[in-house]
Design a protein around this motif. Structure first.
Motif, mmCIF file in Angstrom:
data_model
loop_
_atom_site.group_PDB
_atom_site.id
_atom_site.type_symbol
_atom_site.label_atom_id
_atom_site.label_comp_id
_atom_site.label_asym_id
_atom_site.label_seq_id
_atom_site.Cartn_x
_atom_site.Cartn_y
_atom_site.Cartn_z
ATOM 1 N N HIS A 1 45.612 -69.997 21.384
ATOM 2 C CA HIS A 1 45.326 -68.847 20.536
ATOM 3 C C HIS A 1 44.082 -68.133 21.035
ATOM 4 O O HIS A 1 44.042 -66.899 21.119
ATOM 5 C CB HIS A 1 45.128 -69.324 19.092
ATOM 6 N N ASN B 1 50.218 -70.540 15.191
ATOM 7 C CA ASN B 1 50.996 -71.776 15.112
ATOM 8 C C ASN B 1 52.154 -71.727 16.098
ATOM 9 O O ASN B 1 53.299 -71.529 15.725
ATOM 10 C CB ASN B 1 51.530 -71.991 13.689
ATOM 11 N N SER C 1 53.126 -67.073 14.016
ATOM 12 C CA SER C 1 52.136 -66.400 13.179
ATOM 13 C C SER C 1 50.893 -67.270 13.071
ATOM 14 O O SER C 1 50.986 -68.501 13.068
ATOM 15 C CB SER C 1 52.724 -66.155 11.786
ATOM 16 N N ASP C 2 49.733 -66.668 12.996
ATOM 17 C CA ASP C 2 48.454 -67.373 12.834
ATOM 18 C C ASP C 2 48.207 -68.420 13.907
ATOM 19 O O ASP C 2 47.565 -69.427 13.653
ATOM 20 C CB ASP C 2 48.378 -68.076 11.461
ATOM 21 N N ASN D 1 47.725 -75.238 20.009
ATOM 22 C CA ASN D 1 47.677 -74.040 19.166
ATOM 23 C C ASN D 1 46.312 -73.375 19.200
ATOM 24 O O ASN D 1 46.202 -72.166 19.382
ATOM 25 C CB ASN D 1 48.032 -74.402 17.722
ATOM 26 N N LYS E 1 44.080 -64.394 22.529
ATOM 27 C CA LYS E 1 43.303 -63.373 21.837
ATOM 28 C C LYS E 1 42.420 -62.638 22.825
ATOM 29 O O LYS E 1 42.268 -61.427 22.781
ATOM 30 C CB LYS E 1 42.430 -64.020 20.754
#
Lengths: 201, 207
Positions: A192, A158, A155-156, A188, A196
């Motif tokens: 990410h 991580n 999540s987020d 991370n 994305k």
């Protein structure tokens, strides 16, 4: 010894010119070899990330396997390496990640599967951490832990969490807390960003 | 004219750069957590000290006195870059392990110390030997410190495990403070021994 004003200047210029010439010559004559060494080194690391074992450690074999299975495409300032299977299908991507370590910048590649769901492997291209402490991030024991980590549950962003924190999936290096922390932050954040951009499309 | 034997005896034992002259200890403290690092650093330093002393000595009669230090630094830097280029081209594995330490050789005061103290007054071949001898003295001390630090800090020697899993590594040994303690102990022990030897010799003369 002459006490002239001009002689020391001429002497200095002359000797600088000689040494610069020698160094430039050496640099020029070894440039190709150095570049080749670096290419082999990088190829080895990319193959390691995807867990591809070349038939031998010899440079020719490494480069041959690399040429067969890996292609590259531009991403941000660098390249993303793409791992192709025998029929040309995409099996994974090696994403460049970088950021500040404890002593200097750390550059690494993270291999992720074609469906962006798991980490295939990780290797460090450049870092200047203390040998024996933070420098141990480039040892196999540390790097092997990243193989097969699930990216979908995170999540987020991580993805990497050190044990014993809740949800931890990797062991940090004892005595190198700050380097370990930097590595997880770098992975991370950059992963990410990549996911994305690509993963959701 | 000094004999090679005397030069080596001075460089390695009597006038050892690290434990007698107390120079070059910055790198002695920094790179001694692994024996391999120390060995590579030592060999690199031997090469650079020997050849820069040789070159300084070769052109000593033509060098204007007041710019000699500039010239020495230039020569030393050039040799360090040569080591760096050579390692990158022909020993990439070594170059990887050495990494930041190659550049550190430039800042080692032993090299300039030898150029100033010896090569400036002596012929090239002797200066070369003097440089190598000092480098050897430095390497030996580094290996001694690294031996203790790696053994207690990791339980390994040159990366080979010698102490079993029962051994709890002493983290302090890998940290810089351990090098301070060990260097001090080595200096203490060797000075005590050398003092004793001096006394014995004096006694003999007196008889």
């Amino acid at each position: 010894m002459k006490k002239s004003f001009i002689f020391p200047i001429i002497f200095m210029v002359l000797i600088t010119a000689i040494f610069t010439f020698v160094l430039a010559f050496l640099n020029q004559s070894t440039a190709e070899r150095v570049a080749l060494n670096q290419e082999i080194e990088l190829s080895r690391k990319i193959l390691y990330i995807f867990d591809i074992k070349p038939p031998s450690e010899k440079p020719e074999d490494v480069l041959k396997v690399f040429d067969e299975k890996i292609s590259s495409m531009p991403y941000e300032d660098g390249l993303v390496y793409v791992y192709h299977g025998d029929e040309g299908q995409v099996l994974g991507y090696a994403v460049p990640v970088s950021g500040p370590g404890l002593w200097g910048s750390v550059e690494a590649y993270v291999g992720i599967s074609h469906d962006y769901s798991t980490i295939l492997g990780i290797d460090f291209i450049r870092h200047s951490e203390t040998p024996g402490l933070g420098g141990r991030i480039s040892e196999d024991d540390f790097k092997e832990q990243f193989r097969g980590l699930d990216l979908t549950k995170a999540s987020d962003g991580n993805y990497i969490i050190y044990r014993p924190a809740p949800g931890g999936n990797v062991d940090a290096i004892a005595g190198a807390t700050l380097t370990s922390k930097s590595v997880s932050n770098i992975i991370n954040e950059d992963l990410h960003r990549f996911l994305k951009e690509r993963g959701n499309s | 004219m000094d004999s090679p034997k005397k030069i080596f005896k001075m460089g390695v034992i009597k006038d050892n750069p690290v434990i007698v002259q107390i120079i070059g200890i910055c790198s002695a403290l920094a790179v001694t957590n692994l024996m391999m690092n120390s060995l590579i650093m030592g060999v690199g330093l031997m090469f650079v000290t020997g050849l820069s002393s040789f070159t300084v000595s070769l052109i000593r009669n033509y060098t204007p006195k007041h710019i000699r230090m500039m010239v020495q630094v230039l020569i030393i830097a050039a040799y360090v870059i040569i080591v760096d280029i050579f390692l990158q081209a022909y020993m990439p594995e070594m170059s990887k392990a050495l990494g930041p330490y190659v550049g550190l050789i430039i800042t080692n005061c032993i090299i300039m110390g030898r150029a100033e103290a010896y090569a400036q007054q002596n012929p090239p071949i002797l200066s070369f030997l003097d440089g190598v001898a000092s480098g050897l003295g430095y390497t030996i001390v580094l290996l001694m410190i690294a031996f203790v630090r790696e053994l207690f800090g990791f339980g390994t020697i040159f990366g080979i495990k010698v102490l079993g899993d029962w051994w709890t590594p002493w983290t302090i040994m890998i940290m810089p403070p351990a090098a301070f303690f060990l260097l001090a102990i080595i200096i203490w022990v060797s000075n005590t021994i050398q003092e004793k030897n001096k006394d014995v010799k004096k006694g003999e003369v007196a008889k």
